[in-house]
Design a protein around this motif. Structure first.
Motif, PDB file in Angstrom:
ATOM      1  N   UNK A  94       0.826  -1.209   0.000  1.00  0.00           N
ATOM      2  CA  UNK A  94       0.000   0.000   0.000  1.00  0.00           C
ATOM      3  C   UNK A  94       0.855   1.252   0.000  1.00  0.00           C
ATOM      4  N   UNK A  95       0.379   2.266  -0.702  1.00  0.00           N
ATOM      5  CA  UNK A  95       0.880   3.629  -0.609  1.00  0.00           C
ATOM      6  C   UNK A  95      -0.123   4.399   0.237  1.00  0.00           C
ATOM      7  N   UNK A  96       0.330   5.026   1.325  1.00  0.00           N
ATOM      8  CA  UNK A  96      -0.575   5.703   2.261  1.00  0.00           C
ATOM      9  C   UNK A  96      -0.112   7.135   2.469  1.00  0.00           C
ATOM     10  N   UNK A  97      -1.030   8.098   2.286  1.00  0.00           N
ATOM     11  CA  UNK A  97      -0.717   9.520   2.452  1.00  0.00           C
ATOM     12  C   UNK A  97      -1.745  10.138   3.397  1.00  0.00           C
ATOM     13  N   UNK A  98      -1.254  10.745   4.469  1.00  0.00           N
ATOM     14  CA  UNK A  98      -2.158  11.383   5.443  1.00  0.00           C
ATOM     15  C   UNK A  98      -2.718  12.687   4.875  1.00  0.00           C
ATOM     16  N   UNK A  99      -3.989  12.952   5.195  1.00  0.00           N
ATOM     17  CA  UNK A  99      -4.633  14.218   4.789  1.00  0.00           C
ATOM     18  C   UNK A  99      -5.463  14.734   5.953  1.00  0.00           C
ATOM     19  N   UNK A 100      -5.782  16.061   5.946  1.00  0.00           N
ATOM     20  CA  UNK A 100      -6.445  16.666   7.124  1.00  0.00           C
ATOM     21  C   UNK A 100      -7.850  16.115   7.381  1.00  0.00           C
ATOM     22  N   UNK A 101      -8.537  15.648   6.323  1.00  0.00           N
ATOM     23  CA  UNK A 101      -9.932  15.221   6.480  1.00  0.00           C
ATOM     24  C   UNK A 101     -10.125  13.828   5.892  1.00  0.00           C
ATOM     25  N   UNK A 102     -11.335  13.334   6.027  1.00  0.00           N
ATOM     26  CA  UNK A 102     -11.711  12.042   5.448  1.00  0.00           C
ATOM     27  C   UNK A 102     -12.317  12.194   4.059  1.00  0.00           C
ATOM     28  N   UNK A 103     -12.203  13.387   3.485  1.00  0.00           N
ATOM     29  CA  UNK A 103     -12.797  13.641   2.176  1.00  0.00           C
ATOM     30  C   UNK A 103     -12.093  12.817   1.097  1.00  0.00           C
ATOM     31  N   UNK A 104     -12.843  12.087   0.270  1.00  0.00           N
ATOM     32  CA  UNK A 104     -12.208  11.288  -0.788  1.00  0.00           C
ATOM     33  C   UNK A 104     -11.598  12.200  -1.854  1.00  0.00           C
ATOM     34  N   UNK A 105     -10.604  11.692  -2.586  1.00  0.00           N
ATOM     35  CA  UNK A 105      -9.946  12.535  -3.598  1.00  0.00           C
ATOM     36  C   UNK A 105     -10.834  12.742  -4.817  1.00  0.00           C
ATOM     37  N   UNK A 106     -10.602  13.865  -5.509  1.00  0.00           N
ATOM     38  CA  UNK A 106     -11.294  14.089  -6.771  1.00  0.00           C
ATOM     39  C   UNK A 106     -10.725  13.195  -7.858  1.00  0.00           C
ATOM     40  N   UNK A 107     -11.369  13.249  -9.034  1.00  0.00           N
ATOM     41  CA  UNK A 107     -10.948  12.365 -10.125  1.00  0.00           C
ATOM     42  C   UNK A 107      -9.514  12.627 -10.552  1.00  0.00           C
ATOM     43  N   UNK A 108      -9.147  13.910 -10.652  1.00  0.00           N
ATOM     44  CA  UNK A 108      -7.796  14.225 -11.100  1.00  0.00           C
ATOM     45  C   UNK A 108      -6.744  13.735 -10.101  1.00  0.00           C
ATOM     46  N   UNK A 109      -6.988  13.995  -8.831  1.00  0.00           N
ATOM     47  CA  UNK A 109      -6.023  13.568  -7.813  1.00  0.00           C
ATOM     48  C   UNK A 109      -5.981  12.042  -7.723  1.00  0.00           C
ATOM     49  N   UNK A 110      -7.159  11.412  -7.842  1.00  0.00           N
ATOM     50  CA  UNK A 110      -7.206   9.954  -7.817  1.00  0.00           C
ATOM     51  C   UNK A 110      -6.353   9.371  -8.959  1.00  0.00           C
ATOM     52  N   UNK A 111      -6.499   9.962 -10.148  1.00  0.00           N
ATOM     53  CA  UNK A 111      -5.742   9.459 -11.294  1.00  0.00           C
ATOM     54  C   UNK A 111      -4.239   9.630 -11.071  1.00  0.00           C
ATOM     55  N   UNK A 112      -3.848  10.760 -10.476  1.00  0.00           N
ATOM     56  CA  UNK A 112      -2.422  10.997 -10.228  1.00  0.00           C
ATOM     57  C   UNK A 112      -1.879  10.012  -9.192  1.00  0.00           C
ATOM     58  N   UNK A 113      -2.670   9.740  -8.161  1.00  0.00           N
ATOM     59  CA  UNK A 113      -2.238   8.774  -7.151  1.00  0.00           C
ATOM     60  C   UNK A 113      -2.106   7.386  -7.766  1.00  0.00           C
ATOM     61  N   UNK A 114      -3.022   7.019  -8.658  1.00  0.00           N
ATOM     62  CA  UNK A 114      -2.944   5.708  -9.315  1.00  0.00           C
ATOM     63  C   UNK A 114      -1.670   5.595 -10.154  1.00  0.00           C
ATOM     64  N   UNK A 115      -1.311   6.685 -10.843  1.00  0.00           N
ATOM     65  CA  UNK A 115      -0.084   6.677 -11.637  1.00  0.00           C
ATOM     66  C   UNK A 115       1.130   6.482 -10.734  1.00  0.00           C
TER      67      UNK A 115
END
Length: 811
Positions: free
Chosen positions: A124-145
């Motif tokens: 797993x790749x795990x990145x902490x963020x301030x909230x539990x808000x899911x990522x948008x499509x663009x950010x999701x695609x970048x994380x997948x890459x």
């Protein structure tokens, strides 16, 4: 991505890239499957103790058999990117670093992206963020890459590891075949086996590898001993592995010498002056007037006097490995440019530490000039850079002692970011220390030379690079140059060489993965095998002159002792069952019926996987290989298949050792019998051809049995010796007891008469039988002027008359 083959740095870079596209991401981590656990491979933003960063185990359930990962804290992560509560995630996987870093803000989340390699989930790749808000499509695609990039890096690393494993397996079998064909010492064989297996099979983490050789007291063809009465000799390799450095030099020298008609006498000696020293070997070579000397001097200054004597005797000397002193009487130095090699190691270290840092070095700088030159070059290359090199940790050769020194150095300076091992054992010393302290991959290590443990640690990512000498080339080129000096002359050969009288053999920088500055480990191992074949098949045509001999003098190996033991094998023990079945047996000694009946030596204490592989040759079971690991289920089907191939080769070595022992024992018996027979024959000769003085000036020599060429020589020598001692005038040769008097015997008797005449004595043949006389007439045999008489009495009367007449004339 980084071009330096540092998997940990690549994964850390991937985590930083993922954090960079997440708003206000304070921490990031990458976790990978490690057996039935997760292991932390990269952690950014936490202030935990540095030595606990890599390979820190984390809790979490894994589905087996390649099924999707299903951590309890993130059940949806196995299906794709998701966001989970940060406290739940850290509590399950990273409690220690986060506690040190000050806890987790309320309401924070962790974006979790699965990593796949070869189509299977691996982490797993795990990145902490301030909230539990899911990522948008663009950010999701970048994380997948980015997650895909992590998978690609892991897959590429695994492909190069697979290639290195295959090449190392071939290398192991080459050495095993060479060992079983040239040695009958099981001490040597077990060291090759143990360290070779450990460098091929890394995940199994074999703690102990043993060779059990059944005692063979029964003669060939006898029935096998009864079950329960078998005993075995157990050989266990020491932790410190044997270096192949001198074997490679010797192989190169022999390869060059074979087509040239040169015999290579390989010896090792210490730096003292007594028996077994290099000086004693040099004196022997000069005394024997060998054709040439190829030497790695343990003390170049002390060797100079012998070099001078060799020069005066016209024996060329070529130095390898360790440079001679300035103005040496040795004709040439062939070896590694150690200063340049140290610079190359430093250049690689600077690439591994682009931001600089503190680097420690380990090496026998006070004991070996070449090691000191490598450290000198390493320091020179670092001048003006952001890297600080600490004073060298001086050590003797030996893995155990060096590892203790390396561990102490890392404990004393937690800011050490890199380590240089200046000789063969030193890189693995740093590597084992890094693993023990949890800094595998984090501590950047550059080693020197390529022994089995270095191969293993390169494949694990603990050692990042190693500088490898071309020792095979040293031996090969050394013999070639000496041959030219022997056949063409020293002066004419030196005129064709550089004025410096130095020939540098190249080095290779080897890493697991290829870079613009290094060769991949798998490629290097494959190329070295091909290079050895090429040098053995090439070369100049054999010389038509007399065969020459070159003495090759190296260092003795560090003292290490194979552990031996004698054991009795119970029928229901683990080894006993495997021997009876004649097939491999894999068991966990702490489970099932193996717990009470494993009956293994104390060296296997704590093992959770034990493998026993019978050694079979020509239908007979000769013993077993016994391996143990502290890991559960450490040996799979493919692992057993590899080990069976090793056991089959080892069985040949054990059979050779048995045959050699039998031949040696039989040879000793025959030698004793020959000595007894020779003594008996000598007694028979003395008794069958005695020289008896029977009167003043008269000797009698009875001949019993057969008069062959060997006996005739002894007969004549004894007769002449007694004629001279007794001042004899007549010798009566009594052939009454001879079996036959044929043409050969008659000729030998005539020769005896002629020899007696040269000393002024007359030989008289007495006791010739009628049958023998007729045979001599029929065959036309002629005894010349030799006087004959029918029996000893008549011969004695004749002798008295001859000697009396002479005495009267003298009076």
């Amino acid at each position: 991505m980084l071009k330096v083959p540092d998997l940990l740095a690549v994964l850390q870079q991937i985590v930083r890239r993922a954090m960079a596209i997440s708003p206000r991401a304070p921490r990031g981590a990458l976790l990978l499957r490690d057996d039935h656990r997760f292991a932390l491979r990269a952690l950014i933003g936490a202030d935990g103790p540095r030595e606990r960063a890599p390979y820190m185990p984390a809790a979490g359930a894994l589905a087996g058999g390649g099924a999707p990962l299903a951590p309890a804290a993130a059940p949806d992560a196995a299906r794709g990117i998701c966001v989970v509560a940060a406290r739940a995630w850290y509590g399950a996987f990273l409690p220690a670093p986060i506690e040190v870093s000050g806890g987790v803000p309320e309401g924070a989340g962790v974006l979790v992206a699965p990593i796949h390699a070869r189509g299977e989930p691996v982490g797993y790749l795990a990145v902490e963020q301030p909230t539990l808000e899911p990522p948008g499509e663009e950010r999701r695609a970048m994380i997948e890459v980015i997650a895909d990039a992590a998978g690609d890096a892991l897959e590429r690393n695994r492909l190069h590891d697979d290639k290195a494993r295959s090449a190392q397996e071939i290398r192991l079998f080459e050495r095993l075949l060479g060992a079983v064909g040239t040695t009958v010492e099981l001490h040597d064989l077990i060291e090759t086996i143990a360290h070779g297996i450990k460098s091929v099979q890394l995940d199994e983490d074999w703690k102990t590898v043993e060779l059990w050789a059944l005692e063979d007291d029964s003669p060939p063809g006898a029935a096998a001993p009864a079950r329960g009465s078998r005993r075995a000799r157990v050989y266990r390799a020491p932790p410190s592995e044997p270096t192949t450095y001198w074997q490679n030099i010797r192989a190169g020298a022999v390869s060059a010498g074979r087509p040239l008609g040169i015999a290579v006498d390989f010896r090792t000696g210490d730096g003292g002056g007594g028996e077994g020293s290099q000086r004693a070997l040099l004196d022997e070579a000069i005394r024997r007037r060998v054709s040439g000397i190829l030497i790695a001097p343990s003390n170049p200054e002390d060797a100079e006097e012998a070099f001078r004597q060799a020069a005066e005797a016209g024996i060329p000397v070529v130095v390898i490995d360790t440079p001679p002193v300035a103005g040496s009487r040795a004709q040439l130095y062939i070896g590694t440019d150690n200063v340049a090699s140290g610079r190359l190691a430093a250049a690689m270290m600077k690439r591994l530490l682009p931001g600089g840092g503190v680097v420690a070095a380990l090496g026998a700088v006070d004991l070996a000039r070449n090691v000191g030159e490598r450290v000198e070059g390493f320091r020179a290359e670092m001048l003006g850079s952001s890297v600080t090199v600490l004073p060298t940790v001086a050590c003797d050769w030996g893995l155990a002692a060096g590892t203790r020194l390396a561990t102490a150095a890392l404990g004393a300076r937690t800011d050490i970011a890199g380590a240089f091992g200046a000789a063969a054992d030193n890189g693995p010393c740093w590597g084992l220390s890094a693993k023990a302290l949890g800094r595998s991959g984090d501590l950047k290590i550059v080693g020197f030379d390529l022994i089995a443990s270095t191969v293993a640690l390169l494949r694990q990512g603990t050692i990042h690079a190693t500088i490898v000498q071309r020792e095979h080339d040293m031996g090969f080129r050394g013999v070639e140059v000496l041959h030219r000096m022997i056949t063409r002359g020293i002066s004419s050969t030196l005129a064709e060489l550089p004025p410096s009288r130095v020939l540098h053999t190249d080095v290779d920088c080897v890493t697991l993965e290829p870079t613009p500055w290094s060769t991949a480990l798998g490629d290097y191992l494959t190329r070295e095998a091909a290079r050895r074949v090429d040098t053995e098949q090439g070369g100049v045509s054999p010389s038509a002159g007399d065969p020459a001999e070159i003495m090759l003098i190296g260092f003795p190996p560090p003292s290490r002792s194979v552990i031996e033991d004698e054991v009795s094998i119970a029928a229901r023990s683990l080894v006993g069952r495997a021997l009876d079945a004649g097939s491999p047996l894999v068991i966990d000694p702490d489970e099932g019926d193996g717990r009470a009946e494993a009956a293994l030596p104390a060296a296997h204490a704590g093992a959770r996987t034990v493998v026993v592989l019978p050694l079979r040759a020509r239908g007979n079971v000769l013993g077993a290989l016994v391996l143990s690991s502290e890991r559960r289920e450490a040996c799979g089907r493919d692992d057993v298949s590899f080990l069976v191939r090793v056991a089959s080769t080892v069985a040949v070595g054990v059979e050779n050792a048995r045959l050699f022992r039998r031949i040696s024992e039989r040879s000793a018996e025959l030698e004793r019998a020959n000595q007894q027979q020779a003594s008996l024959l000598q007694t028979i000769r003395e008794l069958s051809s005695p020289v008896v003085p029977i009167a003043d000036g008269i000797l009698v020599m009875p001949v019993v049995g057969v008069m062959d060429a060997e006996r005739s020589s002894h007969f004549i020598a004894s007769m002449l010796r007694e004629i001279d001692a007794q001042r004899a005038r007549v010798v009566l040769i009594d052939v009454t007891g001879m079996a036959t008097v044929d043409a050969a015997a008659a000729s030998q008797l005539a020769q005896a008469a002629q020899a007696a005449g040269l000393l002024g004595a007359e030989a008289v043949l007495v006791g010739l039988r009628p049958g023998a006389a007729r045979m001599m007439v029929d065959q036309g045999l002629d005894l010349g002027a030799m006087v004959t008489r029918s029996d000893l009495a008549n011969g004695f009367r004749y002798a008295l008359a001859r000697t009396r007449g002479r005495a009267e004339r003298r009076g």
